[in-house]
Structures are given as structure tokens and as C-alpha cells.
Design a protein around this motif. Structure first.
Motif, mmCIF file in Angstrom:
data_model
loop_
_atom_site.group_PDB
_atom_site.id
_atom_site.type_symbol
_atom_site.label_atom_id
_atom_site.label_comp_id
_atom_site.label_asym_id
_atom_site.label_seq_id
_atom_site.Cartn_x
_atom_site.Cartn_y
_atom_site.Cartn_z
ATOM 1 N N ALA A 136 -0.215 8.582 7.286
ATOM 2 C CA ALA A 136 -1.187 7.506 7.378
ATOM 3 C C ALA A 136 -1.217 6.899 8.593
ATOM 4 O O ALA A 136 -2.282 5.936 8.660
ATOM 5 C CB ALA A 136 -1.042 6.567 6.110
ATOM 6 N N LEU A 140 -4.244 3.859 9.755
ATOM 7 C CA LEU A 140 -3.734 2.666 9.819
ATOM 8 C C LEU A 140 -4.222 1.915 11.154
ATOM 9 O O LEU A 140 -4.633 0.781 11.301
ATOM 10 C CB LEU A 140 -2.115 2.285 9.510
ATOM 11 N N ALA A 143 -7.565 1.184 11.413
ATOM 12 C CA ALA A 143 -8.024 -0.117 10.763
ATOM 13 C C ALA A 143 -7.722 -1.223 11.333
ATOM 14 O O ALA A 143 -8.319 -2.202 11.464
ATOM 15 C CB ALA A 143 -7.252 0.166 9.209
ATOM 16 N N PHE A 179 -12.518 3.144 8.107
ATOM 17 C CA PHE A 179 -11.037 2.751 7.930
ATOM 18 C C PHE A 179 -10.959 1.532 7.811
ATOM 19 O O PHE A 179 -9.812 0.796 7.842
ATOM 20 C CB PHE A 179 -10.249 3.350 9.171
ATOM 21 N N SER A 182 -8.475 -0.660 5.561
ATOM 22 C CA SER A 182 -7.028 0.375 4.874
ATOM 23 C C SER A 182 -5.916 -0.394 5.269
ATOM 24 O O SER A 182 -4.853 -0.026 4.665
ATOM 25 C CB SER A 182 -7.254 1.545 5.734
ATOM 26 N N GLU A 183 -5.498 -1.300 6.208
ATOM 27 C CA GLU A 183 -4.506 -1.974 6.691
ATOM 28 C C GLU A 183 -4.173 -3.121 5.492
ATOM 29 O O GLU A 183 -2.815 -3.334 5.562
ATOM 30 C CB GLU A 183 -4.539 -2.697 7.879
ATOM 31 N N ARG A 186 -2.889 -0.058 0.167
ATOM 32 C CA ARG A 186 -2.359 1.186 0.016
ATOM 33 C C ARG A 186 -3.386 2.248 -0.481
ATOM 34 O O ARG A 186 -3.436 3.269 0.048
ATOM 35 C CB ARG A 186 -1.004 1.243 -0.880
ATOM 36 N N LEU A 189 -5.755 3.002 2.450
ATOM 37 C CA LEU A 189 -5.099 3.757 3.446
ATOM 38 C C LEU A 189 -5.058 5.136 2.913
ATOM 39 O O LEU A 189 -5.273 6.043 3.945
ATOM 40 C CB LEU A 189 -3.661 3.216 3.563
ATOM 41 N N HIS A 190 -4.614 5.516 1.736
ATOM 42 C CA HIS A 190 -4.560 6.763 1.239
ATOM 43 C C HIS A 190 -5.904 7.394 1.309
ATOM 44 O O HIS A 190 -5.887 8.721 1.813
ATOM 45 C CB HIS A 190 -3.842 6.783 -0.299
ATOM 46 N N SER A 192 -8.351 6.828 2.970
ATOM 47 C CA SER A 192 -8.818 7.147 4.718
ATOM 48 C C SER A 192 -8.138 8.186 5.422
ATOM 49 O O SER A 192 -8.745 9.023 5.983
ATOM 50 C CB SER A 192 -8.482 5.872 5.421
#
Length: 210
Positions: A136, A140, A143, A179, A182-183, A186, A189-190, A192
């Protein structure tokens, strides 16, 4: 992370442009989608990882200096000369399978000053045509910095070896908005990271085709 000295950036471009025509012929590389490569950054280039020469093949397709995030072992296991050369060319280390805050900061600094960052999100070479499954980290960074991702794929039939035909395919840029947020989540983020994987896997499915 500071830019390498102008002399080393000049050496990077000189070596790359002089050797590229021979590299394309000897390594039997065919490029697709070069029109999708920006003339300048900032952006994040993400690619699957088929062999140790992947950075060279990718760099041939990009007109500007690429700053590679590379596994820490390349800097620690091959002596001070190798480590010094990598640093001089603008590469920087990342500790795989861990939350490496320093490498994250280096990546952000590269992007914020307007340069292009190159990442192999799988974290290691995958020698066969197993589906691309990135970690990821790239999503990250996108993002946190608000930067787009340029998806690139490297495909050859079976394990790579010298003389085997290779296709390097550059896809359309994934906008930063994909994105965003996403930071902080979780789940996002997954999602993305999966979106990035789907895009590169789609490119890989095209094989050598046009």
C-alpha cells in the motif's frame, strides 16, 4: 532528500541517452503508450518488478531524472562504492515490510520539489507472470502528497532472461483524486492499492499486443 549534484544528474542523462538505442536492441524492448509519459513531474511512477534491470528499462521511457525507491539491501550488501553510486544517481533506501518513516519523508520531498518518483510496489522481483499485488506504500504516498500515479507494466513470456522479448507499457495517469483520503482510512487505502493493481494487471493482460 536533496537532488544529486548537477554533475551526477548530467552523467545519469548522458549514460542513459547514449546507451538507450543499444539497450532497446539488445534487450529486445518494445515500448507502448509513451505519449502518456509527462515531460516533467511531479508524479509517482509505479511498475511491476520482473528483473534487476527494470529500473534501466523504465528510465529509457522517461525524459526526466527518475528518483528510485530501492530496497535497503542494495545499499548495505554490495559495498560502499555501490551505495555511493546509487545515492549519487538519486536512489534512496527503504526498509521493506516495515513502516519506514524516513523513506516516506524522502519520497514526499522528491515530489514536493517537482521531481518524479519511481516505485516497485511489490517490494521484490517476481520472476513469473503472477498477478500484480502491490503493497500500500505507493497509494499512501499519493494520498499524502496529492500526486497522481503513472502505471507502467513490464511483460515477457515466462521468467525474464537476456534476449527475451520485453514489452514496457505506459498507461494513462491515475489522478490524485482517486487516492484522496486513503491516508486516513485503512479501507480506502486498501481500495486505492487494489485500483492500482487492477490497472497494471489490465496492462499486463495485453502482453505484447498493441
Amino acid at each position: 532528500m536533496k537532488r544529486p549534484l548537477f554533475l551526477f544528474r548530467l552523467i545519469y542523462q548522458f549514460l542513459l541517452r547514449v546507451t538507450s538505442p543499444f539497450g532497446v536492441l539488445l534487450l529486445r524492448i518494445r515500448f507502448h503508450g509513451l505519449r502518456n509519459v509527462p515531460k516533467k513531474g511531479p508524479y509517482i511512477l509505479c511498475c511491476n518488478h520482473r528483473s534487476v534491470i527494470d529500473p534501466y528499462m523504465i528510465a529509457m521511457a522517461v525524459p526526466q531524472h527518475l528518483y528510485f525507491m530501492a530496497k535497503r539491501e542494495l545499499f548495505t550488501d554490495h559495498g560502499p562504492l555501490a551505495s555511493g553510486f546509487l545515492h549519487a544517481m538519486g536512489a534512496f533506501p527503504v526498509q521493506r515490510d516495515s513502516a519506514d518513516i524516513q523513506s516516506l519523508r524522502s519520497a514526499e520531498e522528491i515530489l514536493k520539489r517537482g521531481d518524479a518518483l519511481a516505485i516497485f510496489p511489490q517490494g521484490r522481483v517476481v520472476f513469473d507472470n503472477t498477478s500484480f499485488r502491490p503493497k500500500a506504500g505507493a497509494a499512501l504516498i499519493a494520498a499524502r502528497t496529492g500526486m497522481p500515479i503513472l502505471p507502467v507494466s513490464i511483460w515477457c513470456k515466462g521468467a525474464w532472461r537476456f534476449g527475451k522479448r520485453v514489452t514496457v507499457r505506459v498507461g494513462q495517469m491515475l489522478p490524485a483524486q482517486i487516492f484522496s483520503g486513503s491516508e486516513k482510512s485503512r479501507k480506502l487505502l486498501h481500495e486505492s492499492a487494489k485500483l492500482l493493481a487492477d490497472r497494471i494487471n489490465h496492462q499486463l493482460e495485453e502482453g505484447h499486443g498493441f
